[in-house]
Design an enzyme around this catalytic site. Sequence first.
Site, PDB file in Angstrom:
ATOM      1  N   CYS A  42       0.831  -1.076  -0.085  1.00 44.14           N
ATOM      2  CA  CYS A  42       0.050  -0.166   0.039  1.00 44.14           C
ATOM      3  C   CYS A  42       0.798   1.138   0.104  1.00 44.14           C
ATOM      4  O   CYS A  42       1.961   1.309   0.559  1.00 44.14           O
ATOM      5  CB  CYS A  42      -0.964   0.014   1.120  1.00 44.14           C
ATOM      6  SG  CYS A  42      -2.037   1.347   1.381  1.00 44.14           S
ATOM      7  N   ASP A  44       0.320   3.884   1.618  1.00 45.03           N
ATOM      8  CA  ASP A  44       0.443   4.268   3.182  1.00 45.03           C
ATOM      9  C   ASP A  44       1.829   4.807   3.565  1.00 45.03           C
ATOM     10  O   ASP A  44       2.585   3.993   3.652  1.00 45.03           O
ATOM     11  CB  ASP A  44      -0.398   3.246   3.847  1.00 45.03           C
ATOM     12  CG  ASP A  44      -0.758   4.191   5.330  1.00 45.03           C
ATOM     13  OD1 ASP A  44       0.297   4.406   5.993  1.00 45.03           O
ATOM     14  OD2 ASP A  44      -2.049   3.948   5.709  1.00 45.03           O
ATOM     15  N   ARG A  46       3.006   5.132   6.529  1.00 43.94           N
ATOM     16  CA  ARG A  46       3.416   4.237   7.638  1.00 43.94           C
ATOM     17  C   ARG A  46       4.039   2.998   7.322  1.00 43.94           C
ATOM     18  O   ARG A  46       4.234   2.283   8.352  1.00 43.94           O
ATOM     19  CB  ARG A  46       2.100   4.310   8.618  1.00 43.94           C
ATOM     20  CG  ARG A  46       1.595   5.687   8.898  1.00 43.94           C
ATOM     21  CD  ARG A  46       0.184   5.428   9.705  1.00 43.94           C
ATOM     22  NE  ARG A  46      -0.826   4.932   8.747  1.00 43.94           N
ATOM     23  CZ  ARG A  46      -2.052   4.848   9.071  1.00 43.94           C
ATOM     24  NH1 ARG A  46      -2.438   4.790  10.359  1.00 43.94           N
ATOM     25  NH2 ARG A  46      -2.910   4.003   8.083  1.00 43.94           N
ATOM     26  N   HIS A  98      -2.082  -4.035   5.119  1.00 45.87           N
ATOM     27  CA  HIS A  98      -2.045  -3.666   6.393  1.00 45.87           C
ATOM     28  C   HIS A  98      -3.352  -3.112   6.996  1.00 45.87           C
ATOM     29  O   HIS A  98      -4.213  -2.899   6.579  1.00 45.87           O
ATOM     30  CB  HIS A  98      -1.192  -2.204   6.511  1.00 45.87           C
ATOM     31  CG  HIS A  98      -1.685  -0.947   6.066  1.00 45.87           C
ATOM     32  ND1 HIS A  98      -2.113  -0.055   6.706  1.00 45.87           N
ATOM     33  CD2 HIS A  98      -1.701  -0.764   4.785  1.00 45.87           C
ATOM     34  CE1 HIS A  98      -2.453   0.748   5.999  1.00 45.87           C
ATOM     35  NE2 HIS A  98      -2.491   0.240   4.549  1.00 45.87           N
ATOM     36  N   CYS A 101      -5.939   0.067   6.971  1.00 43.47           N
ATOM     37  CA  CYS A 101      -5.829   0.589   5.765  1.00 43.47           C
ATOM     38  C   CYS A 101      -6.979   1.626   5.216  1.00 43.47           C
ATOM     39  O   CYS A 101      -8.006   1.192   5.233  1.00 43.47           O
ATOM     40  CB  CYS A 101      -5.736  -0.519   4.668  1.00 43.47           C
ATOM     41  SG  CYS A 101      -5.254  -0.066   2.981  1.00 43.47           S
TER      42      CYS A 101
HETATM   43 ZN   LIG Z   1      -3.375   1.162   3.036  1.00 42.68          ZN
END
Ligand SMILES: [Zn+2]
Length: 219
Positions: A42, A44, A46, A98, A101
């Site tokens: 992803c 993302d 993080r 994750h 999400c």
């Molecule tokens: Zn995500």
Amino acid sequence: MVPYDQIFENNRRWAETRRQHDPQYFARLAKDQRPDYLYIGCSDSRVPADVIMGVEPGDVFVHRNVANIVANTDLNTATAIEYAVVVLEVKHVIVCGHYNCGGVQAAMRPRDMGILNPWLRNIRDVYRLHKDELNAISEEGARYDRLVELSVVEQCINVVKTAAVQHSYLKRGYPRVHGLVFDLRTGIIKDLGVNFEDHLRAIQEIYNLTDAPWPVGDR
Ligand SMILES: [Zn+2]
């Protein structure tokens, strides 16, 4: 927030530290890449692939998008898989989702998300495929967690559907495809135990893109 100018200062310090530890580091890095892993994850902020895996530059070929989706008609993901499998000959393909999400949560909101709709529909399709199991989970957080896991498994299956992976596995015995989930709450990666051979065998009943008779997994 890190000020924009700080990035260059950080970078200079990082490069200097690397050079101090290993004067040949960048000369070696510039030569070639021979990663054993393709990581599809992803976008993302993080979930940085190399950091959570504890690997170095050159170890993992990375493709990231919103909610780590392997869509059948997405040329971007298809190109990353093709290059990693055919040219770099990676040994492992990792699809890593994750928990928490935002993409998965957005897909589950009954709302028109504009240009995001066709992308998030891939996750809604996963929900539809596993509706009975998911609807039986009463707690919303646990249901999202399970959807994250089921989506990773479905994206693994989409990777196995590609000709590049089928041809390479038949010819060389790799790559193997793995489904992982990263838990932001603990920092721990979980292997979902995706049975690559079983999926390959099942998929080749319908999606065999090689001339070989299935199941190639029995070789
Ligand atoms: Zn995500």
